[in-house]
Scaffold this active site. Structure first.
Site, PDB file in Angstrom:
ATOM      1  N   LYS A   9     -28.641 -21.494  -6.113  1.00 32.58           N
ATOM      2  CA  LYS A   9     -29.610 -22.446  -6.680  1.00 32.58           C
ATOM      3  C   LYS A   9     -29.282 -22.803  -8.149  1.00 32.58           C
ATOM      4  O   LYS A   9     -28.484 -22.113  -8.802  1.00 32.58           O
ATOM      5  CB  LYS A   9     -31.008 -21.844  -6.581  1.00 32.58           C
ATOM      6  CG  LYS A   9     -31.499 -21.636  -5.140  1.00 32.58           C
ATOM      7  CD  LYS A   9     -32.955 -21.187  -5.146  1.00 32.58           C
ATOM      8  CE  LYS A   9     -33.476 -20.969  -3.749  1.00 32.58           C
ATOM      9  NZ  LYS A   9     -34.913 -20.612  -3.762  1.00 32.58           N
ATOM     10  N   TYR A  49     -36.755 -28.689   2.541  1.00 36.38           N
ATOM     11  CA  TYR A  49     -37.839 -27.699   2.495  1.00 36.38           C
ATOM     12  C   TYR A  49     -39.087 -28.177   3.241  1.00 36.38           C
ATOM     13  O   TYR A  49     -40.182 -27.716   2.941  1.00 36.38           O
ATOM     14  CB  TYR A  49     -38.195 -27.388   1.043  1.00 36.38           C
ATOM     15  CG  TYR A  49     -37.343 -26.319   0.385  1.00 36.38           C
ATOM     16  CD1 TYR A  49     -37.090 -25.084   1.003  1.00 36.38           C
ATOM     17  CD2 TYR A  49     -36.833 -26.513  -0.896  1.00 36.38           C
ATOM     18  CE1 TYR A  49     -36.339 -24.099   0.375  1.00 36.38           C
ATOM     19  CE2 TYR A  49     -36.081 -25.516  -1.529  1.00 36.38           C
ATOM     20  CZ  TYR A  49     -35.839 -24.316  -0.885  1.00 36.38           C
ATOM     21  OH  TYR A  49     -35.120 -23.321  -1.505  1.00 36.38           O
ATOM     22  N   ASN A 112     -35.015 -17.975  -8.089  1.00 35.71           N
ATOM     23  CA  ASN A 112     -34.596 -16.709  -7.463  1.00 35.71           C
ATOM     24  C   ASN A 112     -33.139 -16.751  -6.999  1.00 35.71           C
ATOM     25  O   ASN A 112     -32.729 -15.994  -6.120  1.00 35.71           O
ATOM     26  CB  ASN A 112     -35.564 -16.301  -6.352  1.00 35.71           C
ATOM     27  CG  ASN A 112     -35.628 -17.301  -5.228  1.00 35.71           C
ATOM     28  OD1 ASN A 112     -34.996 -18.358  -5.280  1.00 35.71           O
ATOM     29  ND2 ASN A 112     -36.369 -16.985  -4.188  1.00 35.71           N
ATOM     30  N   HIS A 115     -30.844 -19.087  -1.755  1.00 36.06           N
ATOM     31  CA  HIS A 115     -31.638 -19.340  -0.542  1.00 36.06           C
ATOM     32  C   HIS A 115     -30.813 -18.878   0.647  1.00 36.06           C
ATOM     33  O   HIS A 115     -29.582 -18.992   0.640  1.00 36.06           O
ATOM     34  CB  HIS A 115     -31.924 -20.845  -0.397  1.00 36.06           C
ATOM     35  CG  HIS A 115     -32.450 -21.198   0.970  1.00 36.06           C
ATOM     36  ND1 HIS A 115     -33.777 -21.067   1.300  1.00 36.06           N
ATOM     37  CD2 HIS A 115     -31.813 -21.612   2.102  1.00 36.06           C
ATOM     38  CE1 HIS A 115     -33.933 -21.402   2.577  1.00 36.06           C
ATOM     39  NE2 HIS A 115     -32.761 -21.745   3.080  1.00 36.06           N
ATOM     40  N   GLU A 126     -30.365 -26.037   9.100  1.00 34.65           N
ATOM     41  CA  GLU A 126     -29.952 -26.108   7.695  1.00 34.65           C
ATOM     42  C   GLU A 126     -28.445 -26.370   7.569  1.00 34.65           C
ATOM     43  O   GLU A 126     -28.018 -27.107   6.678  1.00 34.65           O
ATOM     44  CB  GLU A 126     -30.347 -24.824   6.962  1.00 34.65           C
ATOM     45  CG  GLU A 126     -31.859 -24.697   6.818  1.00 34.65           C
ATOM     46  CD  GLU A 126     -32.314 -23.429   6.118  1.00 34.65           C
ATOM     47  OE1 GLU A 126     -33.531 -23.245   5.979  1.00 34.65           O
ATOM     48  OE2 GLU A 126     -31.454 -22.620   5.694  1.00 34.65           O
TER      49      GLU A 126
HETATM   50  P1  CMP Z   1     -36.392 -19.834  -0.623  1.00 37.46           P
HETATM   51  O1  CMP Z   1     -35.900 -18.666   0.160  1.00 37.46           O
HETATM   52  O2  CMP Z   1     -35.407 -20.834  -1.073  1.00 37.46           O
HETATM   53  O3  CMP Z   1     -37.502 -20.600   0.259  1.00 37.46           O
HETATM   54  C1  CMP Z   1     -38.585 -21.290  -0.315  1.00 37.46           C
HETATM   55  C2  CMP Z   1     -38.732 -21.054  -1.777  1.00 37.46           C
HETATM   56  O4  CMP Z   1     -39.995 -21.330  -2.309  1.00 37.46           O
HETATM   57  C3  CMP Z   1     -38.520 -19.583  -2.071  1.00 37.46           C
HETATM   58  O5  CMP Z   1     -37.159 -19.256  -1.897  1.00 37.46           O
HETATM   59  C4  CMP Z   1     -39.065 -19.477  -3.497  1.00 37.46           C
HETATM   60  O6  CMP Z   1     -38.060 -19.725  -4.478  1.00 37.46           O
HETATM   61  C5  CMP Z   1     -40.069 -20.633  -3.571  1.00 37.46           C
HETATM   62  N1  CMP Z   1     -41.430 -20.180  -3.809  1.00 37.46           N
HETATM   63  C6  CMP Z   1     -42.168 -20.513  -4.871  1.00 37.46           C
HETATM   64  N2  CMP Z   1     -43.389 -19.950  -4.800  1.00 37.46           N
HETATM   65  C7  CMP Z   1     -43.418 -19.228  -3.670  1.00 37.46           C
HETATM   66  C8  CMP Z   1     -44.409 -18.397  -3.052  1.00 37.46           C
HETATM   67  N3  CMP Z   1     -45.609 -18.202  -3.591  1.00 37.46           N
HETATM   68  N4  CMP Z   1     -44.075 -17.804  -1.876  1.00 37.46           N
HETATM   69  C9  CMP Z   1     -42.853 -17.998  -1.311  1.00 37.46           C
HETATM   70  N5  CMP Z   1     -41.888 -18.781  -1.858  1.00 37.46           N
HETATM   71  C10 CMP Z   1     -42.158 -19.378  -3.033  1.00 37.46           C
END
Ligand code: CMP
Length: 133
Positions: A9, A49, A112, A115, A126
């Site tokens: 990311k 998403y 984070n 993904h 995906e």
């Molecule tokens: P990812 O695995 O890319 O999938 C969806 C993303 O939403 C997740 O990582 C997080 O970076 C983001 N996100 C932000 N807020 C939340 C939340 N409260 N719960 C889960 N995902 C979140």
């Protein structure tokens, strides 16, 4: 062998962690079978998403994923989907186990660093989203 989609990311790309994170995948027996660097438009992120469209964080999430370049990869190994999720660690880096990618590199639940697909069905969707043959 199973395939999963991984994205490095914008927060990790901006800190030049691309090669370091790729090495973590390789060290953990994943083959990187396809990869490309892309800069998504917001509408692309919204489509990617879409499963999260009803969530309160959806708009911020799409703004973030389209805020800078990302590296998308197809990772391959036995049990790739589950093994990648284990290697990434919990969505929130603060809750991730030591040694996981998100614990090592993640900044926050939004930033984070990586993904990974969460199911066989989503992995296929995906992968097709980014790598239509
Ligand atoms: P990812 O695995 O890319 O999938 C969806 C993303 O939403 C997740 O990582 C997080 O970076 C983001 N996100 C932000 N807020 C939340 C939340 N409260 N719960 C889960 N995902 C979140």
């Amino acid at each position: 062998m199973e395939e999963t989609l991984s994205i490095i990311k914008p927060d990790a790309m901006e800190r030049n962690l691309e090669d370091e994170i790729k090495k973590v995948f390789i060290k953990n027996n994943f083959q990187i079978v396809k990869e490309k660097k892309v800069k998504l438009e917001k509408k692309d992120a919204e489509q990617f998403y879409k499963v999260h469209e009803t969530k309160p964080f959806y708009n911020d999430l799409c703004n973030y994923l389209s805020s800078g370049p990302v590296l998308v990869m197809v990772l391959k190994k036995d049990n790739a989907i589950a093994d990648n999720r284990k290697l990434m660690g919990s969505t929130n880096p603060k809750e991730a186990e030591a040694g996981t990618i998100r614990k090592e590199y993640g900044i926050s639940i939004d930033k984070n660093s990586v993904h990974g697909s969460d199911s066989i069905e989503n992995a296929q969707k995906e992968i097709n989203f980014f790598f239509k043959d």
